[in-house]
Scaffold this motif. Structure first.
Motif, PDB file in Angstrom:
ATOM      1  N   LEU A 197      -7.961  13.564   9.444  1.00 56.92           N
ATOM      2  CA  LEU A 197      -9.015  13.534   9.903  1.00 56.92           C
ATOM      3  C   LEU A 197     -10.049  13.767   9.412  1.00 56.92           C
ATOM      4  O   LEU A 197     -10.729  12.894   8.669  1.00 56.92           O
ATOM      5  CB  LEU A 197      -8.972  12.789  11.704  1.00 56.92           C
ATOM      6  CG  LEU A 197      -8.121  12.707  11.666  1.00 56.92           C
ATOM      7  CD1 LEU A 197      -8.199  11.508  13.910  1.00 56.92           C
ATOM      8  CD2 LEU A 197      -7.968  10.514  11.502  1.00 56.92           C
ATOM      9  N   ALA A 198     -10.180  14.561   9.546  1.00 57.27           N
ATOM     10  CA  ALA A 198     -12.019  15.582   8.758  1.00 57.27           C
ATOM     11  C   ALA A 198     -12.008  15.657   7.705  1.00 57.27           C
ATOM     12  O   ALA A 198     -12.832  15.534   6.301  1.00 57.27           O
ATOM     13  CB  ALA A 198     -12.243  16.768   9.210  1.00 57.27           C
ATOM     14  N   ALA A 199     -10.984  15.894   6.746  1.00 58.58           N
ATOM     15  CA  ALA A 199     -10.744  16.209   4.928  1.00 58.58           C
ATOM     16  C   ALA A 199     -10.441  14.713   4.338  1.00 58.58           C
ATOM     17  O   ALA A 199     -10.828  14.127   3.361  1.00 58.58           O
ATOM     18  CB  ALA A 199      -8.982  16.066   5.038  1.00 58.58           C
ATOM     19  N   ASN A 200     -10.274  13.014   5.820  1.00 57.85           N
ATOM     20  CA  ASN A 200     -10.129  11.969   4.980  1.00 57.85           C
ATOM     21  C   ASN A 200     -10.997  11.448   6.207  1.00 57.85           C
ATOM     22  O   ASN A 200     -10.494  10.333   6.620  1.00 57.85           O
ATOM     23  CB  ASN A 200      -9.050  11.677   4.257  1.00 57.85           C
ATOM     24  CG  ASN A 200      -8.762   9.923   4.482  1.00 57.85           C
ATOM     25  OD1 ASN A 200      -9.451   9.989   3.109  1.00 57.85           O
ATOM     26  ND2 ASN A 200      -7.844  10.182   3.829  1.00 57.85           N
ATOM     27  N   PRO A 201     -12.083  11.176   5.969  1.00 56.48           N
ATOM     28  CA  PRO A 201     -13.133  10.391   6.837  1.00 56.48           C
ATOM     29  C   PRO A 201     -12.989   8.555   6.421  1.00 56.48           C
ATOM     30  O   PRO A 201     -13.329   8.741   5.115  1.00 56.48           O
ATOM     31  CB  PRO A 201     -14.279  10.484   7.600  1.00 56.48           C
ATOM     32  CG  PRO A 201     -14.818  11.776   5.662  1.00 56.48           C
ATOM     33  CD  PRO A 201     -13.173  11.698   5.333  1.00 56.48           C
ATOM     34  N   LEU A 202     -12.155   8.549   7.467  1.00 60.84           N
ATOM     35  CA  LEU A 202     -12.451   6.600   7.425  1.00 60.84           C
ATOM     36  C   LEU A 202     -13.244   6.284   8.358  1.00 60.84           C
ATOM     37  O   LEU A 202     -12.941   6.031   9.786  1.00 60.84           O
ATOM     38  CB  LEU A 202     -11.154   6.057   7.452  1.00 60.84           C
ATOM     39  CG  LEU A 202     -10.219   6.266   5.885  1.00 60.84           C
ATOM     40  CD1 LEU A 202      -8.604   5.484   6.098  1.00 60.84           C
ATOM     41  CD2 LEU A 202     -11.467   5.636   4.399  1.00 60.84           C
ATOM     42  N   THR A 256       0.514  -1.362  -0.337  1.00 59.36           N
ATOM     43  CA  THR A 256      -0.257   0.098   0.034  1.00 59.36           C
ATOM     44  C   THR A 256       0.965   1.704   0.188  1.00 59.36           C
ATOM     45  O   THR A 256       2.423   1.323   0.174  1.00 59.36           O
ATOM     46  CB  THR A 256      -0.977   0.061   1.302  1.00 59.36           C
ATOM     47  OG1 THR A 256      -0.684   0.252   2.376  1.00 59.36           O
ATOM     48  CG2 THR A 256      -1.433  -0.919   1.518  1.00 59.36           C
ATOM     49  N   TYR A 257       0.176   2.563  -0.128  1.00 58.74           N
ATOM     50  CA  TYR A 257       0.800   3.606  -0.201  1.00 58.74           C
ATOM     51  C   TYR A 257       1.205   4.172   1.914  1.00 58.74           C
ATOM     52  O   TYR A 257       0.542   2.896   2.302  1.00 58.74           O
ATOM     53  CB  TYR A 257       0.128   4.657  -0.152  1.00 58.74           C
ATOM     54  CG  TYR A 257      -1.650   5.040   0.101  1.00 58.74           C
ATOM     55  CD1 TYR A 257      -1.846   5.553   0.289  1.00 58.74           C
ATOM     56  CD2 TYR A 257      -2.409   4.344  -0.969  1.00 58.74           C
ATOM     57  CE1 TYR A 257      -2.983   6.036   1.374  1.00 58.74           C
ATOM     58  CE2 TYR A 257      -3.649   4.271  -0.459  1.00 58.74           C
ATOM     59  CZ  TYR A 257      -4.109   4.937   0.523  1.00 58.74           C
ATOM     60  OH  TYR A 257      -5.907   4.863   0.907  1.00 58.74           O
ATOM     61  N   ALA A 258       1.870   4.810   1.876  1.00 57.73           N
ATOM     62  CA  ALA A 258       2.037   4.558   3.428  1.00 57.73           C
ATOM     63  C   ALA A 258       0.536   4.105   4.664  1.00 57.73           C
ATOM     64  O   ALA A 258       1.058   4.193   5.213  1.00 57.73           O
ATOM     65  CB  ALA A 258       2.941   5.647   3.941  1.00 57.73           C
ATOM     66  N   HIS A 259       0.114   5.599   4.130  1.00 58.11           N
ATOM     67  CA  HIS A 259      -0.989   5.645   5.387  1.00 58.11           C
ATOM     68  C   HIS A 259      -1.891   6.590   5.068  1.00 58.11           C
ATOM     69  O   HIS A 259      -1.995   7.547   3.772  1.00 58.11           O
ATOM     70  CB  HIS A 259      -0.325   6.511   6.481  1.00 58.11           C
ATOM     71  CG  HIS A 259      -1.232   6.443   7.715  1.00 58.11           C
ATOM     72  ND1 HIS A 259      -2.630   7.713   8.058  1.00 58.11           N
ATOM     73  CD2 HIS A 259      -1.548   4.727   8.669  1.00 58.11           C
ATOM     74  CE1 HIS A 259      -2.915   6.636   8.926  1.00 58.11           C
ATOM     75  NE2 HIS A 259      -2.281   5.133   9.805  1.00 58.11           N
ATOM     76  N   PRO A 260      -3.445   6.105   5.435  1.00 60.61           N
ATOM     77  CA  PRO A 260      -4.670   7.061   4.516  1.00 60.61           C
ATOM     78  C   PRO A 260      -4.836   8.554   5.327  1.00 60.61           C
ATOM     79  O   PRO A 260      -4.465   9.354   4.267  1.00 60.61           O
ATOM     80  CB  PRO A 260      -5.293   6.761   5.082  1.00 60.61           C
ATOM     81  CG  PRO A 260      -5.332   5.179   5.570  1.00 60.61           C
ATOM     82  CD  PRO A 260      -3.655   5.215   6.003  1.00 60.61           C
ATOM     83  N   HIS A 261      -3.631   8.779   6.327  1.00 61.95           N
ATOM     84  CA  HIS A 261      -4.163  10.316   6.386  1.00 61.95           C
ATOM     85  C   HIS A 261      -2.087  10.917   6.826  1.00 61.95           C
ATOM     86  O   HIS A 261      -1.991  11.905   7.331  1.00 61.95           O
ATOM     87  CB  HIS A 261      -4.184   9.995   8.218  1.00 61.95           C
ATOM     88  CG  HIS A 261      -5.717   9.959   8.104  1.00 61.95           C
ATOM     89  ND1 HIS A 261      -6.395   9.284   8.741  1.00 61.95           N
ATOM     90  CD2 HIS A 261      -6.226  10.920   7.515  1.00 61.95           C
ATOM     91  CE1 HIS A 261      -7.387   8.960   8.685  1.00 61.95           C
ATOM     92  NE2 HIS A 261      -7.936   9.723   7.601  1.00 61.95           N
ATOM     93  N   GLU A 262      -1.510   9.965   6.026  1.00 65.76           N
ATOM     94  CA  GLU A 262      -0.208  10.666   5.396  1.00 65.76           C
ATOM     95  C   GLU A 262       0.076  11.103   4.117  1.00 65.76           C
ATOM     96  O   GLU A 262      -0.296  10.764   3.323  1.00 65.76           O
ATOM     97  CB  GLU A 262       0.946   9.619   5.391  1.00 65.76           C
ATOM     98  CG  GLU A 262       2.446   9.583   5.039  1.00 65.76           C
ATOM     99  CD  GLU A 262       2.716  10.439   6.203  1.00 65.76           C
ATOM    100  OE1 GLU A 262       3.520  11.713   6.491  1.00 65.76           O
ATOM    101  OE2 GLU A 262       2.732  10.082   7.571  1.00 65.76           O
ATOM    102  N   ASP A 263       0.585  12.810   4.745  1.00 69.10           N
ATOM    103  CA  ASP A 263       1.030  13.602   3.503  1.00 69.10           C
ATOM    104  C   ASP A 263       1.644  14.074   3.186  1.00 69.10           C
ATOM    105  O   ASP A 263       2.134  15.845   2.513  1.00 69.10           O
ATOM    106  CB  ASP A 263      -0.478  14.793   4.032  1.00 69.10           C
ATOM    107  CG  ASP A 263       0.401  15.724   5.141  1.00 69.10           C
ATOM    108  OD1 ASP A 263       0.452  15.270   6.315  1.00 69.10           O
ATOM    109  OD2 ASP A 263      -0.514  16.645   4.863  1.00 69.10           O
ATOM    110  N   GLU A 264       3.160  13.428   3.793  1.00 63.44           N
ATOM    111  CA  GLU A 264       4.127  13.848   3.557  1.00 63.44           C
ATOM    112  C   GLU A 264       5.473  12.527   3.039  1.00 63.44           C
ATOM    113  O   GLU A 264       5.574  12.656   4.376  1.00 63.44           O
ATOM    114  CB  GLU A 264       5.118  14.670   5.139  1.00 63.44           C
ATOM    115  CG  GLU A 264       4.532  16.353   5.360  1.00 63.44           C
ATOM    116  CD  GLU A 264       5.195  16.545   6.095  1.00 63.44           C
ATOM    117  OE1 GLU A 264       6.311  15.823   6.881  1.00 63.44           O
ATOM    118  OE2 GLU A 264       3.995  18.030   6.186  1.00 63.44           O
ATOM    119  N   PRO A 265       5.079  12.219   2.184  1.00 59.77           N
ATOM    120  CA  PRO A 265       5.806  10.758   2.308  1.00 59.77           C
ATOM    121  C   PRO A 265       7.006  10.796   1.938  1.00 59.77           C
ATOM    122  O   PRO A 265       7.967  12.301   1.370  1.00 59.77           O
ATOM    123  CB  PRO A 265       4.436  10.517   0.695  1.00 59.77           C
ATOM    124  CG  PRO A 265       4.178  11.167   0.008  1.00 59.77           C
ATOM    125  CD  PRO A 265       3.834  12.897   1.470  1.00 59.77           C
TER     126      PRO A 265
END
Length: 327
Positions: free
Chosen positions: A185-190, A73-82
């Motif tokens: 969390l608010a921008a990308n709720p899971l 997978t990509y790093a994490h659903p809430h990781e915005d600095e890969p």
């Protein structure tokens, strides 16, 4: 329970009665023969988490090793600095976490949890590589969710078999509304609904698939009943008998079956001024299924796999504007 060596040369040494084994006879810096990959998968399915000592590999080798067991997978659903060139790697770096989120603690989730169960398809497995860990403290603990389920009395197993639970990020934590973490969390709720008991897709074993980090409440019962039942299940999955604790050294690697385990990040570092840097890769998982055939349902959010969800892409694209607004 005795130590074993497979025909491919993989050495398996159990480290506790219900979970965990140290692996020898393999070199993760080079491509592994198919027979060794098969033997490692068998050891993982049996012992739920396997450990490799002194494997000083780089980012590329970690990604390549992970890919032998499934889609990375990509790093994490809430990781915005890969990490440049390695979007699959999630840094577990306390200084980075504190800088980005304003919270002084050693890890992203400091309660017992199974990785990313807020997604409809939580990762099948996770691989964590230690690069710079303290000379004391910082241990990680895992628990066997299959053993926890099997340890319940028969009437409670029957009850758990038919229950469903909601999982979400921040289920039992409260972050300041203006914090970077709360905004992500608010921008990308899971949010997903999972069976409380998950049937393992490879072994057929039943696992008690709830965790204090992400399970918010049970469905179809009152709030009071939900709290009491979850307290009972959480106590069961965190019983010391079902756990193993791992002392990290630089170069060590842990590989766990995320479908049958929960783990606990270090609890003894938040008051210490020490560095701790590890890197995690994860393997795309399938949709959990319960004993009654119920398949997990998504409430909000997308599959967790190779492609990033659109909400996360938009959040990353807006990063310069967000940073300007905070100046």
């Amino acid at each position: 329970m005795a130590n074993t060596t497979t025909p491919s040369g993989v050495q398996v040494q159990p480290v506790s009665g219900f979970i965990g084994a140290e692996i020898g006879g393999v070199d993760l810096s080079t491509p592994l023969p198919d027979a060794q990959v098969a033997d490692l998968r068998a050891a993982l399915l049996k012992w739920k988490v396997i450990f490799f000592r002194g494997q000083h590999i780089d980012h590329a080798a970690q990604v390549a090793f992970t890919a032998r067991f499934g889609e990375v997978t990509y790093a994490h659903p809430h990781e915005d600095e890969p990490i440049p060139d390695f979007p699959q790697l999630l840094p577990i770096d306390r200084s980075r976490y504190e800088k980005r989120n304003g919270l002084r603690r050693a890890s992203y989730e400091n309660r017992w949890h199974t990785d990313v169960t807020a997604a409809i398809n939580p990762p099948a497995g996770s691989i964590l590589r230690a690069v710079n860990v303290p000379s004391f403290g910082g241990d990680t603990t895992w628990t066997n969710l299959v053993a926890a389920y099997e340890g319940l009395p028969a009437p409670l197993r029957a009850l758990a078999d038919g229950l469903k639970a909601e999982h979400r990020f921040g289920a039992r934590a409260r972050y300041p509304a203006d914090s970077a973490l709360a905004k992500r969390l608010a921008a990308n709720p899971l949010v997903s609904i999972h069976p409380v008991v998950r049937v393992h897709p490879e072994t057929g074993e039943r696992a008690l698939f709830v965790n204090p980090g992400f399970t918010s409440h049970l469905l179809d019962v009152s709030p009071s009943q939900s709290d009491q039942l979850l307290d009972l299940f959480f106590e069961q999955v965190t019983k010391p008998a079902y756990t193993t604790r791992f002392r990290w050294h630089n170069g060590d690697i842990a590989f766990w079956d995320n479908r049958a385990t929960a783990h606990l990040a270090p609890q003894d570092l938040d008051h210490l001024d020490v560095a701790r840097v590890l890197y995690r890769t994860t393997i795309t998982g399938d949709v959990p299924v319960g004993p009654d055939g119920f398949r997990s349902q998504s409430v909000e959010g997308a599959f967790f796999g190779v492609a990033e969800p659109e909400a996360l892409k938009q959040y990353k694209a807006q990063k310069p504007a967000r940073e300007t607004a905070l100046v």
